[in-house]
Write an enzyme that holds these catalytic residues in place. Structure first.
Site, short mmCIF file in Angstrom:
data_model
loop_
_atom_site.label_atom_id
_atom_site.label_comp_id
_atom_site.label_asym_id
_atom_site.label_seq_id
_atom_site.Cartn_x
_atom_site.Cartn_y
_atom_site.Cartn_z
N SER A 43 0.87 -1.18 0.00
CA SER A 43 0.00 0.00 0.00
C SER A 43 0.91 1.23 0.00
O SER A 43 0.98 1.98 0.96
CB SER A 43 -0.93 -0.01 1.22
OG SER A 43 -0.20 0.06 2.42
N HIS A 156 -3.46 -5.98 2.51
CA HIS A 156 -2.58 -7.00 3.12
C HIS A 156 -3.26 -8.34 3.34
O HIS A 156 -2.62 -9.28 3.80
CB HIS A 156 -2.01 -6.48 4.45
CG HIS A 156 -1.08 -5.32 4.27
ND1 HIS A 156 -0.55 -4.62 5.31
CD2 HIS A 156 -0.57 -4.75 3.14
CE1 HIS A 156 0.25 -3.66 4.85
NE2 HIS A 156 0.23 -3.72 3.54
N GLU A 165 -4.82 -2.44 9.06
CA GLU A 165 -4.13 -2.96 10.24
C GLU A 165 -4.82 -2.60 11.54
O GLU A 165 -5.10 -1.42 11.79
CB GLU A 165 -2.69 -2.39 10.30
CG GLU A 165 -1.86 -2.78 9.11
CD GLU A 165 -0.54 -2.02 9.04
OE1 GLU A 165 0.06 -1.76 10.10
OE2 GLU A 165 -0.15 -1.67 7.93
N GLU A 206 1.26 -9.33 7.01
CA GLU A 206 2.07 -8.93 8.17
C GLU A 206 1.83 -9.85 9.36
O GLU A 206 2.28 -9.56 10.47
CB GLU A 206 1.77 -7.47 8.54
CG GLU A 206 2.19 -6.52 7.42
CD GLU A 206 2.02 -5.06 7.76
OE1 GLU A 206 1.45 -4.75 8.82
OE2 GLU A 206 2.45 -4.24 6.95
N ASP A 243 -4.23 1.30 11.48
CA ASP A 243 -3.80 1.88 10.21
C ASP A 243 -4.84 1.51 9.16
O ASP A 243 -4.72 0.47 8.51
CB ASP A 243 -2.41 1.37 9.80
CG ASP A 243 -2.00 1.93 8.43
OD1 ASP A 243 -2.72 2.84 7.92
OD2 ASP A 243 -0.98 1.48 7.88
N GLU A 287 -3.40 5.89 12.00
CA GLU A 287 -2.49 6.23 10.90
C GLU A 287 -3.27 6.21 9.59
O GLU A 287 -4.07 5.29 9.36
CB GLU A 287 -1.38 5.15 10.89
CG GLU A 287 -0.45 5.19 9.70
CD GLU A 287 0.42 3.92 9.68
OE1 GLU A 287 0.68 3.32 10.76
OE2 GLU A 287 0.83 3.52 8.57
N ASP A 314 1.28 8.48 7.05
CA ASP A 314 2.17 7.53 6.37
C ASP A 314 2.20 7.89 4.88
O ASP A 314 3.08 8.61 4.43
CB ASP A 314 1.68 6.10 6.62
CG ASP A 314 2.42 5.05 5.81
OD1 ASP A 314 3.47 5.37 5.23
OD2 ASP A 314 1.96 3.90 5.73
N LYS A 339 9.55 5.34 7.42
CA LYS A 339 9.96 4.14 6.66
C LYS A 339 11.19 4.51 5.84
O LYS A 339 11.10 5.36 4.94
CB LYS A 339 8.84 3.71 5.73
CG LYS A 339 7.59 3.15 6.42
CD LYS A 339 6.45 3.04 5.41
CE LYS A 339 5.31 2.17 5.91
NZ LYS A 339 4.09 2.32 5.05
N HIS A 367 8.25 -1.01 9.56
CA HIS A 367 8.60 -2.00 8.53
C HIS A 367 7.78 -1.76 7.27
O HIS A 367 6.99 -0.81 7.20
CB HIS A 367 8.29 -3.40 9.08
CG HIS A 367 6.80 -3.63 9.26
ND1 HIS A 367 6.22 -4.87 9.37
CD2 HIS A 367 5.75 -2.74 9.33
CE1 HIS A 367 4.92 -4.75 9.50
NE2 HIS A 367 4.60 -3.49 9.49
N LYS A 390 6.55 -0.08 14.60
CA LYS A 390 5.48 -0.93 14.04
C LYS A 390 6.16 -1.94 13.16
O LYS A 390 6.79 -1.57 12.16
CB LYS A 390 4.53 0.00 13.28
CG LYS A 390 3.67 -0.69 12.26
CD LYS A 390 2.62 0.25 11.71
CE LYS A 390 2.65 0.22 10.21
NZ LYS A 390 1.41 0.67 9.57
C1 LIG Z 1 3.47 -1.07 6.46
C2 LIG Z 1 2.50 -0.60 5.67
O1 LIG Z 1 2.17 -1.23 4.54
P1 LIG Z 1 3.00 -1.23 3.17
O2 LIG Z 1 4.38 -1.63 3.48
O3 LIG Z 1 2.25 -2.21 2.31
O4 LIG Z 1 2.93 0.19 2.65
C3 LIG Z 1 1.73 0.60 6.01
O5 LIG Z 1 0.85 1.00 5.25
O6 LIG Z 1 1.97 1.21 7.05
MG LIG Z 2 0.41 2.76 6.78
#
Ligand SMILES: C=C(OP(=O)(O)O)C(=O)O
Ligand SMILES: [Mg+2]
Length: 421
Positions: A43, A156, A165, A206, A243, A287, A314, A339, A367, A390
């Site tokens: 995503s 996911h 999430e 995940e 999330d 999030e 994010d 990230k 992650h 996370k």
């Molecule tokens: C970890 C996530 O998913 P992705 O790595 O698929 O963006 C997220 O959206 O926070």
């Molecule tokens: Mg996210």
């Protein structure tokens, strides 16, 4: 101090979804060897640095990374060999210049970050320091409260959940080790609850469970039940973090909760739904409650909810100081997800963290949904000292590698270990 980078070599490996990704191996003239393996999102935010793939970069899955591997071996390696590994900022700037684009599309953020991380790992090893100590300097080390993913939906998992999430945060735990004990007990309690109610206990990308429930609300009800079943106090010992990854169900200005059958909603209606949930459930963090281009919606969202809970950007912020600065100015959130591969170098990620700190924001090191066994981000989270991480569920080894590394760091620090926000 005369140690230099001697060799840099990339190779394709596979991530936790069986999709090719990049691993970089780097050696120093003093004999130190280091590797870094780069994760991959599903995503992804549209403004993320580009993950270079041989086929259509938007077609997730099955696309090779040989171009990114070649860029490391043929373009980046000759430029960085001979440099001193502790010059992280200069090496990262050099790679940014070599790429020459705003979003690292020429060489690929996967290629650049692979080298950037491997340089840091090698420099730390060569200096005889644990990675978290090398990255964080004196005094910052802090073990993070984990946001542990226990129910998966959205991109996911093909569960009935629109939201990506549902996570638990052991906010009442006194240490990281205790936080892991709380979380694993609740994970097992949730598994037996799901079984007893006739749901599947299969898991998503995940590692959170991916059942077919009646509604998104039922997911929160089940989590609260599992917390109590494991003997913990919802809200006191354990809070909930979400999330929704709302960009993934936003179409033509409307949030479409189709999987759960909860209908179409405007941004104000989504914020109102979250407001009702916050009153009903022990939610402390949301999030991407709205979509990445819904800047107006985010202003309202944070004005309504931001006093009570953490509002994390994010996809909205993509670990990029340009977007974080705008969000600080417009009061769009009060926290950032961090990230490394959204921006593509260690130095720029640290700059994003510094900007959050300056604004009085919190931040959560994260992650990606496609992960490897690499644990760089665990040390990075401790070094940055933000007190939150996370990194998925507690039943997949690519996620456990990070949690187990954090356990190791806590035990290594002993009495000096600080934990939480
Ligand atoms: C970890 C996530 O998913 P992705 O790595 O698929 O963006 C997220 O959206 O926070
Ligand atoms: Mg996210």
């Amino acid at each position: 101090m005369n140690t230099r980078i001697e060799s840099v070599q990339a190779m394709p490996i596979y991530d936790s979804r069986g999709v090719p990704t990049v691993r970089v191996r780097l050696t120093l003239t003093d004999g130190t060897a280091a590797t870094a393996s780069i994760p991959s999102g599903a995503s992804t935010g549209e403004n993320e640095a580009v993950e270079l793939r041989d086929g259509d970069p938007n077609a997730h899955g099955g696309q090779g990374v040989l171009k990114a591997v070649r860029n490391v071996n043929d373009v980046i390696a000759p430029a960085v060999i001979g440099l001193e590994p502790w010059r992280q900022g200069e090496i990262d700037s050099l790679m940014i210049e070599l790429d020459g684009t705003a979003n690292k599309e020429k060489l690929g953020a996967n290629a650049i970050l692979g080298v950037s991380e491997a340089v840091a790992v090698a420099a730390a090893k060569s200096a005889g320091l644990p990675l978290y100590a090398y990255l964080g300097g004196a005094g910052q080390a802090r073990l993070p409260i984990p946001m542990i993913n226990i129910l998966n939906g959205g991109k996911h998992a093909d569960s009935s959940l629109d939201f990506q999430e549902f996570m638990i945060m052991p906010v009442g735990a006194p240490s990281f080790a205790e936080a892991m004990r709380y979380a694993t007990e609740i994970f097992q309690a949730l598994k037996s609850l799901l079984k007893a109610k006739g749901h599947t206990t299969a898991v998503g990308d995940e590692g959170g469970f991916a059942p077919q429930l009646q509604s998104n609300d039922e997911a929160c009800d089940l989590i609260v039940e599992a917390i109590a079943k494991a003997g913990y106090e919802p809200g006191e010992d354990i809070a909930i973090a979400l999330d929704p990854a709302a960009s993934s169900f936003y179409e033509n200005g409307v949030y479409r909760l189709t999987r759960s059958g909860q209908g179409d909603k405007t941004s104000s209606e989504m914020t109102d739904l979250y407001r009702r949930w916050i009153d009903k459930y022990p939610i402390v963090s949301i999030e991407d409650g709205l979509a990445e281009n819904d800047w107006d919606g985010f202003r309202e969202h944070t004005a309504v909810l931001g006093e009570k809970i953490q509002i994390v950007g994010d996809d909205l912020l993509v670990t990029n100081t340009r977007f974080i600065a705008r969000a600080i100015e417009e009061k769009s959130c009060n926290a950032a997800l961090i990230k490394l591969n959204q921006i593509g170098t260690v130095t720029e990620t640290v700059e994003a963290v510094h900007l959050c700190r300056k604004a009085g924001w919190s931040f959560v090191v994260s992650h990606r949904s496609g992960e490897t066994e690499d644990t760089f981000m665990a040390d990075f989270a401790v070094a940055m000292g933000g007190g939150q991480i996370k990194t998925g569920s507690v039943c997949r080894s690519e996620r456990m590698a990070k949690y187990n590394r954090l356990l190791e760091i806590e035990s290594e620090l002993g009495k000096a270990a600080r934990f939480g926000r």
